[in-house]
Motif scaffolding. Structure first.
Motif, PDB file in Angstrom:
ATOM      1  N   UNK A   1       0.778  -1.161   0.011  1.00  0.00           N
ATOM      2  CA  UNK A   1       0.104  -0.253  -0.304  1.00  0.00           C
ATOM      3  C   UNK A   1       0.900   1.852  -0.033  1.00  0.00           C
ATOM      4  N   UNK A   2       0.838   1.708  -0.489  1.00  0.00           N
ATOM      5  CA  UNK A   2       1.772   3.115  -0.711  1.00  0.00           C
ATOM      6  C   UNK A   2       1.055   4.234   0.465  1.00  0.00           C
ATOM      7  N   UNK A   3       2.080   4.555   1.073  1.00  0.00           N
ATOM      8  CA  UNK A   3       2.184   5.819   2.176  1.00  0.00           C
ATOM      9  C   UNK A   3       1.877   7.353   1.828  1.00  0.00           C
ATOM     10  N   UNK A   4       1.409   8.062   2.635  1.00  0.00           N
ATOM     11  CA  UNK A   4       0.602   9.243   2.081  1.00  0.00           C
ATOM     12  C   UNK A   4       1.182  10.103   3.241  1.00  0.00           C
ATOM     13  N   UNK A   5       1.617  11.519   2.849  1.00  0.00           N
ATOM     14  CA  UNK A   5       1.754  12.285   3.518  1.00  0.00           C
ATOM     15  C   UNK A   5       1.644  13.590   2.844  1.00  0.00           C
ATOM     16  N   UNK A   6       2.228  14.626   3.989  1.00  0.00           N
ATOM     17  CA  UNK A   6       1.733  15.658   3.267  1.00  0.00           C
ATOM     18  C   UNK A   6       3.167  16.789   4.461  1.00  0.00           C
ATOM     19  N   UNK A   7       3.538  17.974   3.085  1.00  0.00           N
ATOM     20  CA  UNK A   7       4.679  18.740   3.913  1.00  0.00           C
ATOM     21  C   UNK A   7       4.296  20.054   4.573  1.00  0.00           C
ATOM     22  N   UNK A   8       5.231  20.537   5.537  1.00  0.00           N
ATOM     23  CA  UNK A   8       4.688  21.549   6.535  1.00  0.00           C
ATOM     24  C   UNK A   8       5.913  22.155   5.468  1.00  0.00           C
ATOM     25  N   UNK A 208      13.147   2.343  -0.384  1.00  0.00           N
ATOM     26  CA  UNK A 208      12.172   2.978   0.062  1.00  0.00           C
ATOM     27  C   UNK A 208      11.759   4.409  -1.383  1.00  0.00           C
ATOM     28  N   UNK A 209      11.358   4.392  -1.510  1.00  0.00           N
ATOM     29  CA  UNK A 209      11.431   5.923  -2.520  1.00  0.00           C
ATOM     30  C   UNK A 209       9.924   6.814  -2.169  1.00  0.00           C
ATOM     31  N   UNK A 255      -0.551   7.603  -9.612  1.00  0.00           N
ATOM     32  CA  UNK A 255       0.207   7.287 -11.429  1.00  0.00           C
ATOM     33  C   UNK A 255       1.468   7.129 -10.384  1.00  0.00           C
ATOM     34  N   UNK A 256       1.994   7.878  -9.585  1.00  0.00           N
ATOM     35  CA  UNK A 256       3.112   8.427  -8.993  1.00  0.00           C
ATOM     36  C   UNK A 256       3.183   6.794  -7.937  1.00  0.00           C
ATOM     37  N   UNK A 263       6.351   5.688  -0.820  1.00  0.00           N
ATOM     38  CA  UNK A 263       5.251   6.883  -0.363  1.00  0.00           C
ATOM     39  C   UNK A 263       4.724   8.845  -1.292  1.00  0.00           C
ATOM     40  N   UNK A 264       4.346   9.491  -0.632  1.00  0.00           N
ATOM     41  CA  UNK A 264       3.737  10.070  -1.611  1.00  0.00           C
ATOM     42  C   UNK A 264       3.614  11.310  -0.796  1.00  0.00           C
ATOM     43  N   UNK A 265       4.247  12.174  -0.898  1.00  0.00           N
ATOM     44  CA  UNK A 265       3.953  12.738   0.006  1.00  0.00           C
ATOM     45  C   UNK A 265       3.446  14.378  -0.662  1.00  0.00           C
TER      46      UNK A 265
END
Length: 292
Positions: A1-8, A208-209, A255-256, A263-265
């Motif tokens: 499962x693709x990890x998901x996050x966000x940026x501060x 990991x990418x 897509x990424x 992981x997509x941030x």
């Protein structure tokens, strides 16, 4: 499962961090990443505060510019975070923006050599080894951490060019790719990383990418996204960024992931009007659409 996050993003004042990380923790966002961009906010100080204010969210720093840091200091700070907050700190190192490195008198003749030496020494120190090395830039004489991490920890490297991507595969446990990386660029990066892993005999190791994805939602989303891509000089590169509702962003994440991202941030635009709302959007609206 693709990890998901966000940026501060460090365009926000440091005093905004607490509200954003608390929101990320409350809604179950997996990862919140911080930047050590010159001359805004320190990566380790903000990471320590973010980890102390939260209970669950993993906090990444991408990236710590190695020309600014003696590797022993990087190791000491990384080990301290990993011991205080086991399993929740993710640290990446990289070349740094060369113009900024020049401004502070830290620019080196061979950034790739420096990053290689820093990575190798850092990973050894974090394993608890006593390290002696006389490199071109990194020099240590019998240095060992009194308080190394209790368990193995990952060290990420930021990379864009072919040499740096091969080096990341050779010397790091993971790679961080910028938001200027389209799906085809992720595939290319994966190939180069794998070349580095094979050359170093690390082909069987996990790697990991992490990929940043510039994203915007809400009123004016497309205009804000377009404005940032233009400012970065990549407005004509196909496949960059996502603007619109949760489905549009989730499709870009997918897509990424299909191209090789683990992981997509989600990276908000620099003028994001609601940072707390952005992390809630990522966790509550985009995440359910990404899970398969």
């Amino acid at each position: 499962m693709t990890g998901l996050g966000a940026v501060f993003r460090p365009q926000l004042a440091p005093e905004r961090l607490r509200a954003v990380v608390r929101a990320a923790d409350e809604v179950g966002l997996e990862e919140l990443w911080l930047w050590e961009d010159c001359f805004r906010e320190g990566g380790i100080s903000t990471a320590a505060a973010a980890l102390a204010w939260t209970e669950r969210v993993r906090v990444g720093v991408g990236l710590l510019p190695v020309p600014l840091r003696n590797v022993a200091l990087t190791a000491m700070e990384a080990a301290t975070l990993h011991r205080m907050f086991p399993g929740r700190a993710v640290l990446g190192v990289g070349h740094g923006v060369q113009e900024w490195m020049g401004q502070v008198g830290a620019r080196v003749e061979s950034p790739v050599t420096l990053l290689r030496e820093h990575l190798l020494a850092l990973r050894s120190l974090l394993r608890g080894d006593r390290v002696t090395v006389k490199g071109r830039y990194v020099q240590l004489d019998g240095v060992a951490l009194d308080w190394p991490p209790r368990q193995a920890v990952e060290v990420f490297a930021g990379a864009t060019g072919p040499r740096s991507l091969r080096l990341a595969g050779e010397g790091a446990d993971g790679t961080v790719l910028t938001a200027n990386t389209a799906p085809d660029g992720v595939r290319r990066a994966r190939r180069l990383i794998d070349e580095g892993r094979a050359a170093a005999g690390r082909g069987d190791d996990a790697h990991s990418v992490v990929v940043y994805l510039l994203a915007a939602t809400g009123p004016g989303a497309r205009e804000r996204l377009r404005g940032e891509l233009v400012a970065e000089g990549v407005a004509d590169v196909p496949g960059l960024g996502a603007a619109g509702d949760a489905q549009a962003v989730a499709d870009a994440v997918r897509r990424l992931a299909e191209a090789g991202a683990d992981t997509v941030i989600l990276q908000p635009t620099g003028d994001e009007p609601d940072p707390e709302g952005f992390v809630r959007f990522a966790a509550e609206q985009v995440r359910p659409l990404v899970v398969v």
